[in-house]
Design an enzyme around this catalytic site. Structure first.
Site, short mmCIF file in Angstrom:
data_model
loop_
_atom_site.label_atom_id
_atom_site.label_comp_id
_atom_site.label_asym_id
_atom_site.label_seq_id
_atom_site.Cartn_x
_atom_site.Cartn_y
_atom_site.Cartn_z
N CYS A 1 -3.11 9.17 6.80
CA CYS A 1 -4.00 10.57 7.13
C CYS A 1 -5.50 10.20 7.44
O CYS A 1 -5.67 9.02 7.76
CB CYS A 1 -3.96 11.62 5.84
SG CYS A 1 -4.46 10.97 4.29
N HIS B 1 3.93 -8.78 -14.72
CA HIS B 1 3.81 -7.52 -13.86
C HIS B 1 5.01 -6.60 -14.31
O HIS B 1 4.91 -5.20 -14.16
CB HIS B 1 3.64 -7.73 -12.53
CG HIS B 1 2.14 -8.63 -12.34
ND1 HIS B 1 0.94 -8.48 -12.70
CD2 HIS B 1 2.07 -10.07 -12.09
CE1 HIS B 1 0.29 -9.25 -12.55
NE2 HIS B 1 0.97 -10.24 -12.01
N THR C 1 -8.41 9.72 5.68
CA THR C 1 -8.65 8.81 4.77
C THR C 1 -7.72 8.15 3.96
O THR C 1 -7.88 7.12 3.35
CB THR C 1 -9.43 9.52 3.43
OG1 THR C 1 -8.65 10.55 3.01
CG2 THR C 1 -10.71 10.36 4.25
N GLY C 2 -6.44 8.56 4.10
CA GLY C 2 -5.36 7.79 3.07
C GLY C 2 -5.43 8.53 1.73
O GLY C 2 -4.48 8.21 1.26
N ILE C 3 -6.31 9.39 1.30
CA ILE C 3 -6.55 9.50 0.01
C ILE C 3 -5.45 10.88 -0.18
O ILE C 3 -4.66 10.64 -1.33
CB ILE C 3 -7.97 10.24 -0.35
CG1 ILE C 3 -8.80 8.91 -0.17
CG2 ILE C 3 -7.87 10.81 -1.72
CD1 ILE C 3 -10.36 9.42 -0.19
N GLY C 4 -5.59 11.77 0.66
CA GLY C 4 -4.56 12.81 0.46
C GLY C 4 -3.13 12.44 0.11
O GLY C 4 -2.21 12.91 -0.52
N ARG D 1 4.40 -4.14 -17.06
CA ARG D 1 3.57 -3.21 -16.87
C ARG D 1 4.15 -2.08 -16.06
O ARG D 1 3.70 -1.01 -16.19
CB ARG D 1 2.25 -3.80 -16.17
CG ARG D 1 1.42 -4.59 -17.12
CD ARG D 1 0.42 -5.71 -16.42
NE ARG D 1 0.00 -6.50 -17.39
CZ ARG D 1 -0.60 -7.73 -17.19
NH1 ARG D 1 -0.73 -8.00 -15.90
NH2 ARG D 1 -0.88 -8.38 -18.04
N ARG E 1 -9.47 7.12 9.80
CA ARG E 1 -10.66 7.34 9.80
C ARG E 1 -11.45 6.18 9.18
O ARG E 1 -12.93 6.11 9.35
CB ARG E 1 -11.25 8.64 9.55
CG ARG E 1 -10.74 9.79 10.32
CD ARG E 1 -11.11 11.09 9.72
NE ARG E 1 -10.25 12.27 10.59
CZ ARG E 1 -9.90 13.44 10.03
NH1 ARG E 1 -10.37 13.73 8.86
NH2 ARG E 1 -9.09 14.13 10.76
N ASP F 1 -0.40 12.74 8.89
CA ASP F 1 -0.82 14.13 9.17
C ASP F 1 -1.39 13.86 10.71
O ASP F 1 -1.90 12.93 11.24
CB ASP F 1 -1.70 14.79 8.29
CG ASP F 1 -3.14 14.21 8.00
OD1 ASP F 1 -3.42 13.15 8.70
OD2 ASP F 1 -3.94 14.66 7.22
N HIS F 2 -2.28 15.10 10.95
CA HIS F 2 -2.94 15.11 12.36
C HIS F 2 -3.87 13.97 12.47
O HIS F 2 -4.41 13.39 13.41
CB HIS F 2 -3.42 16.37 12.80
CG HIS F 2 -4.34 16.83 11.70
ND1 HIS F 2 -4.03 17.39 10.77
CD2 HIS F 2 -5.80 16.99 11.65
CE1 HIS F 2 -4.93 17.73 9.73
NE2 HIS F 2 -5.98 17.40 10.29
N HIS G 1 1.57 -7.63 -7.87
CA HIS G 1 1.35 -7.00 -9.21
C HIS G 1 1.86 -5.61 -9.29
O HIS G 1 2.15 -5.36 -10.50
CB HIS G 1 -0.32 -6.93 -9.29
CG HIS G 1 -0.96 -8.29 -9.55
ND1 HIS G 1 -2.31 -8.32 -9.87
CD2 HIS G 1 -0.64 -9.63 -8.99
CE1 HIS G 1 -2.57 -9.77 -9.88
NE2 HIS G 1 -1.68 -10.27 -9.13
#
Ligand code: RB5
Length: 145
Positions: A65, A133, A67-70, A136, A109, A8-9, A98
């Site tokens: 992005c 793995h 944070t990378g979270i979204g 799993r 950021r 994203d931006h 794994h």
């Protein structure tokens, strides 16, 4: 290996760095933007990369992005995607060995370009270990269905 990449931006600058790395290494990629620094919504840019990986058109995806979270949340909504949010080299390696992750998310950021480049290089070069793995991952498929 063909990579799909977008941001994203909040991840535009780091995306350019990573594209440069892919070019230096001769890795084939498709860039899904965005093309400007205008504010955009990360799910719109996570979508083509995640769908492209899930469909098999691309072997791996990279999403960036602020944070990378979204981006990681959005990617993991797509069936067949195993996305890890990674900000260190140890987990870049572990998540390939794994979890056989097929999408990598990072936050511009959060980390600098040097570390991000090392993370991407490690993630691209590390093979899935299989064995226990794989069992799993089978259970993850069951959760999806
Ligand atoms: C955009 O300001 C920011 O929220 C986005 O890049 C990302 O960090 C969301 O998880």
């Amino acid at each position: 290996m063909k990579i799909a990449i977008s941001s994203d931006h909040g991840g535009n600058k780091l995306r350019q760095e990573i594209i440069q790395l892919l070019e230096e290494r001769g890795v084939e990629y498709e860039d899904f933007g965005p093309k400007t620094d205008e504010s955009v919504d990360y799910p719109d840019y996570a979508s083509p990369v995640s769908e492209g990986v899930a469909s098999g058109q691309f072997e791996r995806g990279i999403l960036i992005c602020g944070t990378g979270i979204g981006m990681s949340i959005a990617a993991n909504k797509v069936k067949g995607v195993r996305c890890a949010l990674v900000h260190d080299v140890f987990t870049a390696k572990a998540t390939r060995e794994h979890n056989d992750t097929n999408v990598l998310a990072m936050g511009e950021r959060v980390i600098g370009a040097g570390l991000a480049r090392e993370i991407v290089a490690t993630w691209l070069n590390t093979e899935f270990e299989g064995g226990r793995h794989a069992r799993r991952l089978e259970k993850l498929h069951e959760l999806e269905n």
